[in-house]
Design a protein around this motif. Structure first.
Motif, PDB file in Angstrom:
ATOM      1  N   TYR A  54       0.833  -1.201   0.000  1.00 29.58           N
ATOM      2  CA  TYR A  54       0.000   0.000   0.000  1.00 29.58           C
ATOM      3  C   TYR A  54       0.872   1.258   0.000  1.00 29.58           C
ATOM      4  CZ  TYR A  54       0.935   0.581   5.035  1.00 29.58           C
ATOM      5  OH  TYR A  54       1.544   0.761   6.255  1.00 29.58           O
ATOM      6  N   TYR A 122     -13.020 -11.387   1.545  1.00 26.93           N
ATOM      7  CA  TYR A 122     -12.134 -10.226   1.595  1.00 26.93           C
ATOM      8  C   TYR A 122     -12.885  -9.015   2.138  1.00 26.93           C
ATOM      9  CZ  TYR A 122      -9.065  -6.495  -0.067  1.00 26.93           C
ATOM     10  OH  TYR A 122      -8.255  -5.408  -0.149  1.00 26.93           O
ATOM     11  N   ASP A 124     -12.231  -5.015   2.520  1.00 34.04           N
ATOM     12  CA  ASP A 124     -11.382  -3.834   2.313  1.00 34.04           C
ATOM     13  C   ASP A 124     -11.497  -2.855   3.472  1.00 34.04           C
ATOM     14  OD1 ASP A 124     -13.974  -3.232   1.797  1.00 34.04           O
ATOM     15  OD2 ASP A 124     -13.627  -2.210  -0.114  1.00 34.04           O
ATOM     16  N   LYS A 125     -12.658  -2.829   4.142  1.00 37.36           N
ATOM     17  CA  LYS A 125     -12.814  -1.930   5.287  1.00 37.36           C
ATOM     18  C   LYS A 125     -11.897  -2.344   6.436  1.00 37.36           C
ATOM     19  CE  LYS A 125     -17.598  -0.560   4.329  1.00 37.36           C
ATOM     20  NZ  LYS A 125     -18.983  -0.532   4.848  1.00 37.36           N
ATOM     21  N   ALA A 128      -8.345  -1.388   5.492  1.00 33.27           N
ATOM     22  CA  ALA A 128      -8.171   0.062   5.608  1.00 33.27           C
ATOM     23  C   ALA A 128      -8.026   0.479   7.070  1.00 33.27           C
ATOM     24  CB  ALA A 128      -9.352   0.784   4.963  1.00 33.27           C
ATOM     25  N   SER A 157      -9.617   6.814   4.472  1.00 35.08           N
ATOM     26  CA  SER A 157      -9.457   5.786   3.435  1.00 35.08           C
ATOM     27  C   SER A 157      -9.119   6.409   2.082  1.00 35.08           C
ATOM     28  CB  SER A 157     -10.729   4.948   3.340  1.00 35.08           C
ATOM     29  OG  SER A 157     -11.844   5.773   3.060  1.00 35.08           O
ATOM     30  N   VAL A 165      -2.763  -7.407  -3.860  1.00 32.79           N
ATOM     31  CA  VAL A 165      -3.377  -8.216  -2.804  1.00 32.79           C
ATOM     32  C   VAL A 165      -3.379  -9.684  -3.229  1.00 32.79           C
ATOM     33  CG1 VAL A 165      -5.427  -8.583  -1.388  1.00 32.79           C
ATOM     34  CG2 VAL A 165      -4.831  -6.279  -2.167  1.00 32.79           C
TER      35      VAL A 165
END
Length: 340
Positions: A54, A122, A124-125, A128, A157, A165
């Protein structure tokens, strides 16, 4: 998303490695380790982790548009625990850094039973949040009015860019190693770069429950124990047949002839089990002997009297040590062994 897994070795390879380990770390006589060991309860589970990179670039300003802090990093590597959705801190993973992965397929490895890949979702939150928590910090600054302020800077975010990923699975193997009547459950076995890492049950002495790296495998019951020591022996070698023994399976003939049960029976002499308080017995006996010897030299007497005193003290010390050992009949010993 690409799904990869670290290699899972064949079951026969893992078994051979454990046999090599037992042969190299423990003395086993007169039977060979290969003749005493059996394997059972095979199982493998796959633990999910996410590996990613990232970038972050967050600028924090005051109400007067003054920049007080900038949080910027590029191409940062991060591992996420797919089970708990927290940053993955398992120290085992450091051994996998140079281990190549492979793309998962249904024909991954058929030698292990129950080798199934779990399904994970998965989030993403969650990722993040982990990155934001990593880069949130308190910043102190002095305003234009000369007053010191403190601000907790939390990126959003929108300040993040996550890429590369990859979902990876770490195979965790499990099996039971049975040595005679003793069973050792190896709950976690990892494989990396031709090396096995496993939980320490094979390095625990059954007598004192402490770590043992070089010891004996009892040829009577299969217990792993420390080698024989001066004061407190957990393992013995039969004086007549050379069999490696644990304390429970060892018997004493006469004063200090440690033998197995078969040799004890064949001797036709009275025998008893090894005292579980061997260390205390030896320390007390040696302490009394040393104290009396010291006193015999301090007290002013003739040389002949001192020699006679020393002889009497040695005889009394040997009698003390002999009496201190618990003497049991054969039927009691058999009950103790069966219970153990």
């Amino acid at each position: 998303m690409t799904i990869t897994t670290y290699p899972l070795p064949d079951l026969s390879f893992v078994q051979s490695k454990f046999l090599d380990y037992l042969r190299s770390h423990y003395i086993c006589s007169s039977d060979l380790v290969d003749d005493l060991v059996t394997f059972s309860q095979f199982k493998v589970t796959f633990y999910p982790i996410y590996k990613l990179n990232y970038d972050i670039d967050a600028v924090f300003i005051t109400s007067t548009k003054r920049v007080i802090h900038r949080e910027k990093s590029e191409n940062v590597s991060l591992c996420i625990d797919g089970g708990t959705w927290e940053e993955f801190y398992n120290p085992i993973y450091t051994h996998y850094r140079k281990t190549p992965t492979q793309t998962y397929s249904s024909e991954f490895n058929s030698s292990w039973p129950s080798a199934t890949i779990p399904v994970v979702t998965y989030s993403d939150k969650s990722i993040a949040k982990i990155i934001i928590d990593r880069h949130s910090r308190t910043v102190n600054y002095i305003g234009k009015n000369g007053v010191r302020y403190s601000k907790f800077c939390v990126p959003s975010s929108r300040d993040l860019c996550v890429y590369n990923v990859v979902l990876m699975y770490i195979p965790i193997m499990k099996m039971n190693i049975d040595i005679k009547q003793s069973s050792y459950s190896i709950s976690k076995i990892y494989y990396t770069q031709d090396k096995l890492l496993f939980s320490s049950v094979l390095n625990t002495c059954v007598v004192c429950k402490k770590h043992v790296d070089r010891g004996y495998i009892c040829n009577e019951c299969g217990s792993i124990v420390h080698k024989r020591t001066f004061l407190d022996s957990h393992g013995f070698i039969c004086k007549q047949c050379g069999k490696t023994l644990c304390r429970v399976c060892t018997y004493v003939i006469g004063f200090r002839d440690y033998v197995c049960r078969d040799c004890a029976k064949r001797s036709g002499k009275p025998y008893r089990n090894v005292s579980p308080r061997m260390r205390e017995k030896n320390i007390v006996g040696l302490s009394i002997l040393a104290s009396v010897l010291l006193m015999s030299f301090i007290i002013p007497t003739s040389l002949e009297a001192k020699i006679a005193s020393i002889g009497i003290i040695i005889v009394l010390g040997l009698i003390f040590i002999f009496i201190f050992s618990s003497v049991n009949q054969e039927n009691e010993l058999d009950k103790i062994n069966l219970k153990t």
